[in-house]
Design an enzyme around this catalytic site. Sequence first.
Site, mmCIF file in Angstrom:
data_model
loop_
_atom_site.group_PDB
_atom_site.id
_atom_site.type_symbol
_atom_site.label_atom_id
_atom_site.label_comp_id
_atom_site.label_asym_id
_atom_site.label_seq_id
_atom_site.Cartn_x
_atom_site.Cartn_y
_atom_site.Cartn_z
ATOM 1 C CG HIS A 129 98.828 -31.868 11.126
ATOM 2 N ND1 HIS A 129 100.057 -31.430 10.677
ATOM 3 C CD2 HIS A 129 98.230 -30.771 11.658
ATOM 4 C CE1 HIS A 129 100.198 -30.148 10.951
ATOM 5 N NE2 HIS A 129 99.103 -29.717 11.533
ATOM 6 C CD GLU A 151 96.401 -27.044 8.982
ATOM 7 O OE1 GLU A 151 97.177 -26.069 9.041
ATOM 8 O OE2 GLU A 151 96.610 -28.104 9.607
ATOM 9 C CD GLU A 165 103.052 -28.292 10.882
ATOM 10 O OE1 GLU A 165 102.802 -27.210 10.310
ATOM 11 O OE2 GLU A 165 102.591 -28.584 12.003
ATOM 12 C CG ASP A 168 101.105 -24.486 9.592
ATOM 13 O OD1 ASP A 168 101.688 -24.525 10.682
ATOM 14 O OD2 ASP A 168 100.178 -25.273 9.308
ATOM 15 C CG HIS A 174 100.756 -29.143 7.152
ATOM 16 N ND1 HIS A 174 99.604 -29.853 7.374
ATOM 17 C CD2 HIS A 174 100.710 -28.076 7.982
ATOM 18 C CE1 HIS A 174 98.895 -29.243 8.309
ATOM 19 N NE2 HIS A 174 99.536 -28.152 8.692
ATOM 20 C CG HIS A 216 103.426 -24.349 13.839
ATOM 21 N ND1 HIS A 216 103.030 -25.597 13.416
ATOM 22 C CD2 HIS A 216 104.346 -24.559 14.816
ATOM 23 C CE1 HIS A 216 103.697 -26.527 14.095
ATOM 24 N NE2 HIS A 216 104.492 -25.920 14.956
HETATM 25 ZN ZN LIG Z 1 101.398 -26.183 11.837
#
Ligand SMILES: [Zn+2]
Length: 277
Positions: A116, A135, A10, A8, A104, A60
Amino acid sequence: MKVFLSVDMEGISGVAVSNHVSPEHKEYERFRKLMTADANAAVEGAVSAGATEVLVVDSHGPMTNILIEELDSRARLISGSNKYYCQMEGIDGSFGAVFFVGYHAREGASDGVLNHTLLGRTVYELRCNGKPVNEAILNAGIAGDHGVPVALVTGDDQVCAETREALGDVEAAVVKRAVDRFTADCLPLERSRALIREAAARAVERAPRLRPYHVPGPVTFEVDFKGTAEAHMAAVFPFVRRVGPRTVAVTGENYLEAFRLLWGTLIIARASAAGVI
Ligand SMILES: [Zn+2]
């Protein structure tokens, strides 16, 4: 050992604000290079500890961020976003370890950098069998259904703490400290990449002794959306139960089935958040 590497953005070294991870912004070009470099650090660490094959899955946004021309030639890359298993496309029982790089924290649980959950504009909270998940934890269940343990997470201090609390003693590389959702205290890149390399090597060594995160069925996912329209339109499918003005639930006989119902529901919800047409 084959290693599955979901990357990902972030939680990548140096990322602090939304502009860094948004393809529309000119800063993004810098940070997709840094994303590729963090992935390379994990590949290098894994291979140095005996990994024989590494599959990198771009995880992402449009999922076309990683620069294949700069990716370690010992890895393969899944690029693109039309996938049944989202950030876990390509996982199966032939892998020995799963790594989450650049992850993240979940929305609303901490000051985690760019916190998020899956679809930032659409999802407020996601729960698996009643428990809020990030996640990494969500995806650990997919790996768990294939009997594959999570061995590494990299990102800020918040995602590493959340993930270790849920999954146990997985290796973690903390590349930055979250000050606020839009502010990070970042290590210099050389140091953060060294941390990722070292943690990835330890993760491969320890993976055979780690337990897969298996969630027995039936599995229920509940989603609180940011608005009511998303919940209203998601319930177009008979398998989706609307359990509150902004909340829906889906249940599958096992984790993989439940995840697919969830992912399909989220796609419809996002498409209808501001009106279908
Ligand atoms: Zn992401």
